[in-house]
Design a protein around this motif. Structure first.
Motif, mmCIF file in Angstrom:
data_model
loop_
_atom_site.group_PDB
_atom_site.id
_atom_site.type_symbol
_atom_site.label_atom_id
_atom_site.label_comp_id
_atom_site.label_asym_id
_atom_site.label_seq_id
_atom_site.Cartn_x
_atom_site.Cartn_y
_atom_site.Cartn_z
ATOM 1 N N UNK A 49 -3.742 -11.643 -5.638
ATOM 2 C CA UNK A 49 -3.291 -10.675 -6.637
ATOM 3 C C UNK A 49 -1.943 -10.039 -6.291
ATOM 4 N N UNK A 50 -1.639 -9.947 -5.008
ATOM 5 C CA UNK A 50 -0.324 -9.439 -4.623
ATOM 6 C C UNK A 50 -0.280 -7.941 -4.386
ATOM 7 N N UNK A 51 0.894 -7.360 -4.571
ATOM 8 C CA UNK A 51 1.158 -5.982 -4.141
ATOM 9 C C UNK A 51 0.403 -4.919 -4.934
ATOM 10 N N UNK A 52 -0.142 -5.270 -6.086
ATOM 11 C CA UNK A 52 -0.903 -4.282 -6.865
ATOM 12 C C UNK A 52 -2.388 -4.298 -6.522
ATOM 13 N N UNK A 53 -2.726 -4.830 -5.352
ATOM 14 C CA UNK A 53 -4.128 -4.861 -4.925
ATOM 15 C C UNK A 53 -4.244 -4.490 -3.451
ATOM 16 N N UNK A 54 -5.286 -3.750 -3.122
ATOM 17 C CA UNK A 54 -5.614 -3.397 -1.739
ATOM 18 C C UNK A 54 -7.095 -3.639 -1.529
ATOM 19 N N UNK A 55 -7.455 -4.032 -0.308
ATOM 20 C CA UNK A 55 -8.874 -4.238 0.017
ATOM 21 C C UNK A 55 -9.285 -3.329 1.167
ATOM 22 N N UNK A 56 -10.489 -2.773 1.032
ATOM 23 C CA UNK A 56 -11.074 -1.953 2.087
ATOM 24 C C UNK A 56 -12.505 -2.424 2.332
ATOM 25 N N UNK A 57 -12.814 -2.724 3.596
ATOM 26 C CA UNK A 57 -14.177 -3.126 3.934
ATOM 27 C C UNK A 57 -15.066 -1.886 3.940
ATOM 28 N N UNK A 58 -16.076 -1.886 3.090
ATOM 29 C CA UNK A 58 -16.874 -0.679 2.865
ATOM 30 C C UNK A 58 -18.357 -1.010 2.734
ATOM 31 N N UNK A 59 -19.171 -0.170 3.365
ATOM 32 C CA UNK A 59 -20.608 -0.154 3.150
ATOM 33 C C UNK A 59 -20.896 1.100 2.332
ATOM 34 N N UNK A 64 -19.229 7.822 5.630
ATOM 35 C CA UNK A 64 -17.972 7.745 6.375
ATOM 36 C C UNK A 64 -17.173 6.501 6.008
ATOM 37 N N UNK A 65 -17.875 5.404 5.739
ATOM 38 C CA UNK A 65 -17.209 4.168 5.346
ATOM 39 C C UNK A 65 -16.492 4.347 4.007
ATOM 40 N N UNK A 66 -17.157 5.001 3.075
ATOM 41 C CA UNK A 66 -16.521 5.293 1.792
ATOM 42 C C UNK A 66 -15.326 6.212 1.987
ATOM 43 N N UNK A 67 -15.504 7.228 2.820
ATOM 44 C CA UNK A 67 -14.436 8.209 3.041
ATOM 45 C C UNK A 67 -13.165 7.548 3.564
ATOM 46 N N UNK A 68 -13.310 6.604 4.476
ATOM 47 C CA UNK A 68 -12.141 5.916 5.027
ATOM 48 C C UNK A 68 -11.417 5.124 3.943
ATOM 49 N N UNK A 69 -12.208 4.471 3.084
ATOM 50 C CA UNK A 69 -11.604 3.674 2.011
ATOM 51 C C UNK A 69 -10.885 4.556 0.995
ATOM 52 N N UNK A 70 -11.478 5.682 0.678
ATOM 53 C CA UNK A 70 -10.857 6.576 -0.298
ATOM 54 C C UNK A 70 -9.617 7.236 0.304
ATOM 55 N N UNK A 74 -6.034 6.812 -1.260
ATOM 56 C CA UNK A 74 -5.193 7.975 -1.546
ATOM 57 C C UNK A 74 -3.803 7.833 -0.966
ATOM 58 N N UNK A 75 -3.725 7.304 0.256
ATOM 59 C CA UNK A 75 -2.423 7.086 0.892
ATOM 60 C C UNK A 75 -1.619 6.037 0.132
ATOM 61 N N UNK A 76 -2.309 5.002 -0.342
ATOM 62 C CA UNK A 76 -1.649 3.956 -1.138
ATOM 63 C C UNK A 76 -1.114 4.529 -2.444
ATOM 64 N N UNK A 77 -1.906 5.383 -3.080
ATOM 65 C CA UNK A 77 -1.483 6.017 -4.328
ATOM 66 C C UNK A 77 -0.232 6.860 -4.121
ATOM 67 N N UNK A 78 -0.150 7.536 -2.983
ATOM 68 C CA UNK A 78 1.055 8.326 -2.677
ATOM 69 C C UNK A 78 2.281 7.429 -2.564
ATOM 70 N N UNK A 79 2.097 6.238 -2.001
ATOM 71 C CA UNK A 79 3.211 5.292 -1.853
ATOM 72 C C UNK A 79 3.659 4.747 -3.205
ATOM 73 N N UNK A 80 2.686 4.392 -4.050
ATOM 74 C CA UNK A 80 3.016 3.736 -5.320
ATOM 75 C C UNK A 80 3.323 4.729 -6.439
#
Length: 262
Positions: A49-59, A64-70, A74-80
């Motif tokens: 998909x390229x630069x408009x997609x990010x993946x996070x390994x989440x359970x 805590x796993x969800x929190x790390x992904x969010x 959030x950091x990605x949203x600040x960049x874009x």
């Protein structure tokens, strides 16, 4: 609400209905944050998909796993600069089992917990952790809309079969919370919609025997086939774009009403 130039968080986004949704939203200009346990599949999809997609390994059963992904999203949203416009809570499991078996043994509570923790708790946990980013996002359009929460129930929420007590409970709860969630979020301009599919081609249905699949398809009125992931994704897209869809559960089931047993 516009799809393009907004970020959508999709759990279960590396396969099945979640992946079809991610591809469809991405094709219409969205940024997609994919949350899934399958890191191999997730990495391949992001490469595709390229630069408009990010993946996070989440359970999704792990807060805590969800929190790390969010946090990462959030950091990605600040960049874009592309605000989060929606959540698609697509992670789910099915673990059939009679509430009491032929040996007069009750179903293990661990089996019930496994299903509820992913299908219900994981859905609510993901939503609650994403919401602070959505409530503070820029609104758009004449209605001042900020986004939409899309959840996945099942036809089992309404006519579950034998052996589906835990699954039906989890999906029935998701259907039931749709309206109060919409009411909680109305002042922020955020909608809540639940889609309740019947038999669809997915990783979960791949585990069913051909006999079971045939029996389920025979319970469908028209068309007499499993739904395609792209047909599900189309309803997600309409749920994003059509602002009058709110606080409702959409059955996507070919008029199927499941029999008590196969």
């Amino acid at each position: 609400m516009k799809i393009a130039e907004r970020t959508y968080v999709i759990s279960g986004g590396a396969s099945g209905l979640g992946l079809a949704t991610a591809r469809d939203l991405h094709a219409h200009g969205a940024y997609v944050s994919l949350l899934d346990l399958n890191s191999d599949s997730g990495s391949k999809i992001v490469s595709e998909l390229g630069s408009r997609a990010k993946f996070f390994e989440v359970d999704v059963s792990d807060t805590d796993s969800i929190a790390e992904a969010i946090k990462g999203t959030g950091a990605w949203v600040k960049e874009t600069g592309k605000d989060i416009g929606g959540v698609v809570a697509g992670a789910g499991v099915g673990l059939p089992g009679l509430i009491i078996d032929k040996k007069n043994e009750p179903i293990p509570i661990s089996s019930i917990d496994f299903v509820l923790n992913i299908n219900l708790r994981g859905t609510l946990d993901l939503i609650r952790q994403v919401l602070p980013y959505m409530t503070t996002a820029n609104h758009e359009g004449p209605d001042g809309e900020r986004g939409v929460i899309i959840m996945i129930a099942s036809s089992a929420a309404f006519d579950g079969q034998m052996g589906q007590v835990a699954y039906a409970a989890s999906k029935g709860a998701v259907a039931s919370l749709t309206l109060p969630l919409a009411r909680d979020l109305s002042k922020y301009g955020i909608r809540a919609v639940t889609i309740a599919p019947a038999l669809f081609d997915s990783n979960m249905t791949k585990m069913l025997s051909s006999k079971v699949k045939l029996s389920l398809m025979n319970a469908m009125e028209f068309p007499k086939r499993a739904g395609q992931p792209e047909e599900f994704a189309r309803v997600v897209r309409d749920s994003v774009e059509n602002s009058m869809l709110n606080g409702t559960v959409i059955r996507l089931d070919g008029a199927m009403r499941m029999p008590a047993r196969l």
